[in-house]
Design a protein around this motif. Structure first.
Motif, PDB file in Angstrom:
ATOM      1  N   GLN A 203       0.863  -1.194   0.000  1.00 55.92           N
ATOM      2  CA  GLN A 203       0.000   0.000   0.000  1.00 55.92           C
ATOM      3  C   GLN A 203       0.891   1.233   0.000  1.00 55.92           C
ATOM      4  N   THR A 300      -4.234   5.174  11.579  1.00 58.01           N
ATOM      5  CA  THR A 300      -4.380   3.726  11.835  1.00 58.01           C
ATOM      6  C   THR A 300      -3.272   3.290  12.799  1.00 58.01           C
ATOM      7  N   LYS A 315      -3.318  -6.823   3.283  1.00 58.70           N
ATOM      8  CA  LYS A 315      -4.555  -6.487   2.549  1.00 58.70           C
ATOM      9  C   LYS A 315      -5.767  -6.403   3.478  1.00 58.70           C
ATOM     10  N   GLN A 316      -5.632  -6.921   4.690  1.00 62.64           N
ATOM     11  CA  GLN A 316      -6.740  -6.813   5.662  1.00 62.64           C
ATOM     12  C   GLN A 316      -6.821  -5.429   6.296  1.00 62.64           C
ATOM     13  N   ILE A 317      -5.787  -4.605   6.081  1.00 65.10           N
ATOM     14  CA  ILE A 317      -5.689  -3.334   6.822  1.00 65.10           C
ATOM     15  C   ILE A 317      -6.031  -2.173   5.897  1.00 65.10           C
ATOM     16  N   GLU A 318      -6.835  -1.269   6.419  1.00 63.63           N
ATOM     17  CA  GLU A 318      -7.061  -0.029   5.672  1.00 63.63           C
ATOM     18  C   GLU A 318      -6.231   1.067   6.349  1.00 63.63           C
ATOM     19  N   ILE A 319      -5.250   1.572   5.626  1.00 62.25           N
ATOM     20  CA  ILE A 319      -4.383   2.593   6.233  1.00 62.25           C
ATOM     21  C   ILE A 319      -5.031   3.963   6.044  1.00 62.25           C
ATOM     22  N   LYS A 320      -5.320   4.616   7.171  1.00 64.13           N
ATOM     23  CA  LYS A 320      -6.009   5.916   7.084  1.00 64.13           C
ATOM     24  C   LYS A 320      -5.087   7.046   7.541  1.00 64.13           C
TER      25      LYS A 320
END
Ligand code: AMP
Ligand code: GLY
Length: 421
Positions: A203, A300, A315-320
């Motif tokens: 990402q 995050t 891929k399980q993580i949404e980096i905000k």
């Protein structure tokens, strides 16, 4: 969970602070850390090149995850070594770390995978280099192949300067040199571009612009970095797509083709010319001071992100991120990047008034007899995030004005391209 951080700079203090906010982290060890990290972690004074002692400490203290900050241990294979003992390590292995450890390794990948970069030649002695210079245009860039803490790069205006640079490199100024890299000078604007990768997926991890030169107006000698701001003013969707398609994806494929994967932060130093990216160099870690500039924008949990990378689950993580502007000013010891004094007391540091969007990260500092002393060239990093860069910089000036350290200096024009024009 217990976490270990390897390194002692502002980057490691920023990582330490971000990890300390995670609910999952209850103890942090820094190897060796600095005065700043000692306020939130336990500093452990170990020689970083003694992997065995480090491993013994990690196993004895049941450290769950080790995060490697600087490049040298990565290039020396710390990840491969610790992983042999089933220790979870965030940072690339020795093969992948050659992306930073050897400029020629990276240039050869660029050639094979058609990655845009400056045209170049690799030469094994002064005579061959000399012949090449006879047909070259100036300025030209001469580089030592190996790690040189940002110092092994010469921008030469003429043949005489080039020959001096080549001689210094072959004379061993940056360690034993088998060859020298000579490359075309690219004229554009630089940008630091970051990704984080778990080996299978990656990402984006933000952009920044650092100021490498010691003097205002981006003049004078190269340093580790005198300040930075994020995001870069150059980034846009079209450019981002080009960077991923033309530079990042082929590089990760090249590492896979070598039979391994890239796990960790990857930092592409780019030159942008008319919205086209060219790779100048790779670093196999976060930038310093870019890391200090970026992490305060992260919303995050950093532990979750790094741990998911070690488990191939990024891929399980949404980096905000928050959409604020961030600016960092580095305060240095007078004389840096040449000679400077150490062990100078930094007074009033405890009186510094940090508002919620202001951050102070230590770099070259130590605690001694209840006082903070300088012990490096780059000493303190002041960061502020705000709705605009100008306000962020003014916040930092307000903070710095409270400090009393006659031996320190800093650049007063950090971010000038996004503030003063
Ligand atoms: P490096 O250590 O390779 O990042 O180089 C240090 C600095 O030298 C870069 O940040 C650039 O400012 C400059 N530099 C390196 N290579 C080139 C090039 N081919 N053209 C223009 N500037 C360069
Ligand atoms: N800021 C430049 C570097 O970390 O290499």
């Amino acid at each position: 969970m217990k976490v270990g951080i390897i390194g002692s700079g502002g980057r490691e203090h920023a990582i330490c602070r971000a990890l300390s906010k995670s609910k999952k982290v209850n103890k942090i060890y820094c190897f060796p850390g600095n005065a700043g990290t000692s306020l939130i972690a336990e500093n452990i004074d170990l020689e970083l090149d003694n992997f065995q002692k480090l491993k013994d400490f990690i196993l004895a203290n049941k450290i769950y995850l080790v995060v490697v900050g600087p490049e040298q241990p990565l290039v020396d294979g710390i990840t491969d070594y610790l992983e042999k003992f089933k220790i979870k390590v965030f940072g690339p292995n020795k093969i992948a770390s050659q992306l930073e450890g050897s400029k020629i390794f990276t240039k050869n990948i660029c050639k094979k995978y058609n990655i845009p970069t400056a045209n170049f030649g690799v030469f094994e002695n002064e005579t061959e280099s000399n012949k090449f210079l006879d047909k070259s245009k100036f300025p030209i860039v001469i580089k030592a192949d190996n790690l040189a803490s940002g110092k092994g790069v010469y921008i030469c205006e003429n043949k005489k300067q080039s020959l001096e640079a080549i001689k210094e490199i072959f004379d061993g100024k940056f360690g034993k040199a088998k060859n020298v890299l000579i490359e075309e000078f690219l004229k554009g604007e630089e940008m630091s571009f970051f990704i984080i990768s778990d080996g299978d997926n990656y990402q984006n991890f933000g952009t920044a612009q650092d100021h490498k030169r010691v003097l205002e107006g981006d003049k004078g000698k190269n340093t580790g970095g005198m300040g930075a701001y994020s995001p870069s003013r150059l980034i846009n969707n079209e450019l981002e797509k080009k960077i991923l398609d033309k530079i990042i994806n082929p590089t990760l494929k090249a590492i896979k083709d070598l039979g391994t994967v890239y796990k960790g932060f990857l930092y592409a130093g780019l030159m942008i010319i008319n919205n086209e990216p060219f790779l100048i160099e790779y670093n196999v870690r976060m930038g310093d001071p870019e890391c200090q500039t970026l992490l305060p924008k992260l919303d995050t949990d950093l532990f979750e992100i790094l741990n998911s990378c070690c488990e191939n689950q990024l891929k399980q993580i949404e980096i905000k991120w928050n959409n604020k502007k961030s600016l960092c000013i580095v305060m240095c010891s007078k004389g840096y990047p040449d000679t400077y004094k150490k062990n100078i007391e930094i007074k009033n540091i405890d009186l510094i008034d940090l508002k919620p969007n202001d951050f102070l990260f230590h770099a070259g500092t130590v605690f001694k007899d209840n006082t903070v002393l300088s012990n490096g060239g780059r000493v303190l990093n002041f960061v502020s995030i705000s709705d605009n860069f100008s306000e962020a910089r003014n916040n930092i000036y307000r903070i710095i004005n409270n400090l009393s350290w006659s031996d320190g200096f800093y650049r007063k024009d950090i971010g000038y391209k996004v503030i003063d024009q």
